[in-house]
Write a protein that holds these residues in place. Structure first.
Motif, PDB file in Angstrom:
ATOM      1  N   ASN A  45      -1.626   4.731 -20.617  1.00 42.03           N
ATOM      2  CA  ASN A  45      -0.545   4.211 -21.448  1.00 42.03           C
ATOM      3  C   ASN A  45       0.688   5.083 -21.189  1.00 42.03           C
ATOM      4  O   ASN A  45       0.728   6.222 -21.633  1.00 42.03           O
ATOM      5  N   LYS A  74       3.595   4.710 -22.347  1.00 38.79           N
ATOM      6  CA  LYS A  74       4.514   4.741 -23.491  1.00 38.79           C
ATOM      7  C   LYS A  74       5.948   4.507 -22.987  1.00 38.79           C
ATOM      8  O   LYS A  74       6.140   3.763 -22.027  1.00 38.79           O
ATOM      9  N   HIS A 127      -1.309   0.436 -31.549  1.00 35.02           N
ATOM     10  CA  HIS A 127      -1.259   1.871 -31.276  1.00 35.02           C
ATOM     11  C   HIS A 127      -0.681   2.579 -32.505  1.00 35.02           C
ATOM     12  O   HIS A 127       0.202   2.049 -33.181  1.00 35.02           O
ATOM     13  N   GLU A 187      -8.401   6.399 -31.275  1.00 35.98           N
ATOM     14  CA  GLU A 187      -7.420   7.446 -30.996  1.00 35.98           C
ATOM     15  C   GLU A 187      -7.080   8.175 -32.290  1.00 35.98           C
ATOM     16  O   GLU A 187      -6.231   7.700 -33.069  1.00 35.98           O
ATOM     17  N   ILE A 191      -3.333  12.954 -30.495  1.00 38.60           N
ATOM     18  CA  ILE A 191      -2.427  12.326 -29.519  1.00 38.60           C
ATOM     19  C   ILE A 191      -1.286  13.276 -29.180  1.00 38.60           C
ATOM     20  O   ILE A 191      -0.527  13.695 -30.057  1.00 38.60           O
ATOM     21  N   GLY A 192      -1.222  13.650 -27.916  1.00 39.97           N
ATOM     22  CA  GLY A 192      -0.113  14.486 -27.440  1.00 39.97           C
ATOM     23  C   GLY A 192      -0.122  15.908 -27.952  1.00 39.97           C
ATOM     24  O   GLY A 192       0.879  16.617 -27.838  1.00 39.97           O
ATOM     25  N   SER A 234      -5.316  13.277 -25.959  1.00 32.58           N
ATOM     26  CA  SER A 234      -5.399  14.521 -25.176  1.00 32.58           C
ATOM     27  C   SER A 234      -6.551  14.527 -24.168  1.00 32.58           C
ATOM     28  O   SER A 234      -7.179  15.569 -23.955  1.00 32.58           O
ATOM     29  N   LEU A 275      -8.410   6.002 -23.008  1.00 28.08           N
ATOM     30  CA  LEU A 275      -7.016   5.558 -23.066  1.00 28.08           C
ATOM     31  C   LEU A 275      -6.177   6.830 -22.989  1.00 28.08           C
ATOM     32  O   LEU A 275      -6.232   7.669 -23.897  1.00 28.08           O
ATOM     33  N   GLY A 322      -2.675   9.041 -22.324  1.00 27.30           N
ATOM     34  CA  GLY A 322      -1.221   9.023 -22.415  1.00 27.30           C
ATOM     35  C   GLY A 322      -0.599   9.914 -21.359  1.00 27.30           C
ATOM     36  O   GLY A 322      -0.484   9.541 -20.187  1.00 27.30           O
ATOM     37  N   GLY A 323      -0.229  11.118 -21.744  1.00 27.28           N
ATOM     38  CA  GLY A 323       0.521  12.027 -20.867  1.00 27.28           C
ATOM     39  C   GLY A 323      -0.101  12.210 -19.493  1.00 27.28           C
ATOM     40  O   GLY A 323       0.615  12.220 -18.474  1.00 27.28           O
TER      41      GLY A 323
HETATM   42  O1  LIG Z   1      -1.782   7.822 -27.318  1.00 30.83           O
HETATM   43  C1  LIG Z   1      -2.475   8.009 -26.326  1.00 30.83           C
HETATM   44  C2  LIG Z   1      -2.825   6.902 -25.413  1.00 30.83           C
HETATM   45  O2  LIG Z   1      -2.547   5.671 -25.984  1.00 30.83           O
HETATM   46  C3  LIG Z   1      -2.966   9.357 -25.983  1.00 30.83           C
HETATM   47  O3  LIG Z   1      -1.880  10.136 -25.595  1.00 30.83           O
HETATM   48  P1  LIG Z   1      -2.154  11.584 -24.926  1.00 30.83           P
HETATM   49  O4  LIG Z   1      -3.204  11.381 -23.849  1.00 30.83           O
HETATM   50  O5  LIG Z   1      -0.823  11.993 -24.379  1.00 30.83           O
HETATM   51  O6  LIG Z   1      -2.663  12.468 -26.014  1.00 30.83           O
END
Ligand SMILES: O=C(CO)COP(=O)(O)O
Length: 242
Positions: free
Chosen positions: A8, A10, A95, A163, A168-169, A201, A220, A222-223
């Protein structure tokens, strides 16, 4: 169950970011991963180009959100039918960033998931508790309520992503036991063909152990999905895990 490793992006990525997709595809050269699905959900501005340019490659392209209706007077919004037309295969809905930034309720999330199915695509429906809710011992209750309110009652394929908002992040992740407990719970509440992703993460260094947890059917990301050098090892970590 065939794992799904989804990225993702974002609100990140300009046209130049195609170099990361191309680097990822090059890494798969000669060994396209047919034992797992690999998905990148770029911003909507890149989706149509990426989907047409990389349609025959090892990866699929998805979207990060949609409107519940097919068309009409909804300035700035994009329908699931438009995303299908642009070449998306999956759409993330619910999300936590959309639930927080745009006040999306479970009911809104369910109507978006239904729209995704109506368009012939697969919804990735996100659920997860906040830190306060976990510390209060309410994680299962909160996620159970979100599931009951956000999941369409259908026999069609859906994907659920757990999630935890606080993971997250942040570089923080639940213990493997806590991930396992939540995913066992999700398995008991979802149709048997539902893939259950963990998100929050996920990095090259922890992907293998997380993906090895029972009832974790993918991730799933993110970064770590923004760079091919980080995302590729996460995809590889899913090999033979399920
Ligand atoms: O929100 C996320 C994926 O949708 C997870 O983000 P991170 O992997 O950056 O923590």
């Amino acid at each position: 169950m065939k794992p799904l490793i989804a990225g993702n992006w974002k609100m990140n990525g300009l046209q130049a970011a195609r170099c990361e997709i191309e680097a990822l595809i090059r890494k798969f050269a000669g060994s396209a991963p047919d034992d797992r699905d690999v998905l990148i959900c770029p911003p909507a501005t890149l989706l149509a180009n990426f989907a047409s340019e990389y349609a025959d490659e090892a990866i699929q392209i998805g979207a990060q959100d949609c409107h519940a209706e097919t068309s009409g007077a909804h300035t700035g919004d994009i329908s699931a039918e438009m995303l299908a037309d642009a070449g998306a295969a999956y759409v993330i809905v619910g999300h936590s960033e959309r639930r927080a930034d745009h006040g999306e309720t479970d009911q809104v999330v369910m109507s978006k998931a239904q729209a995704v199915l109506r368009a012939g695509l697969t919804p990735i429906i996100c659920v997860g508790e906040t830190r306060e809710q976990r510390e209060a011992g309410k994680a299962l209750d909160v996620v159970g309520t979100q599931l009951a309110g956000s999941l369409p009652k259908t026999g069609e394929e859906i994907v659920v992503a757990y999630e935890p908002v606080w993971a997250i992040g942040t570089g923080l992740t639940p213990t493997l036991e806590d991930i396992g407990e939540m995913h066992d719970f999700l398995r008991s509440k979802t149709p048997v063909n539902t893939r259950l992703l963990y998100g929050g993460s996920v990095k090259p260094g922890n992907a293998k152990e997380i993906l090895a947890v029972t009832n974790v059917n993918g991730a799933l990301v993110g970064g770590a999905s923004l760079k091919a050098d980080d995302f590729y090892p996460i995809v590889q970590a899913s090999t033979g895990q399920m």
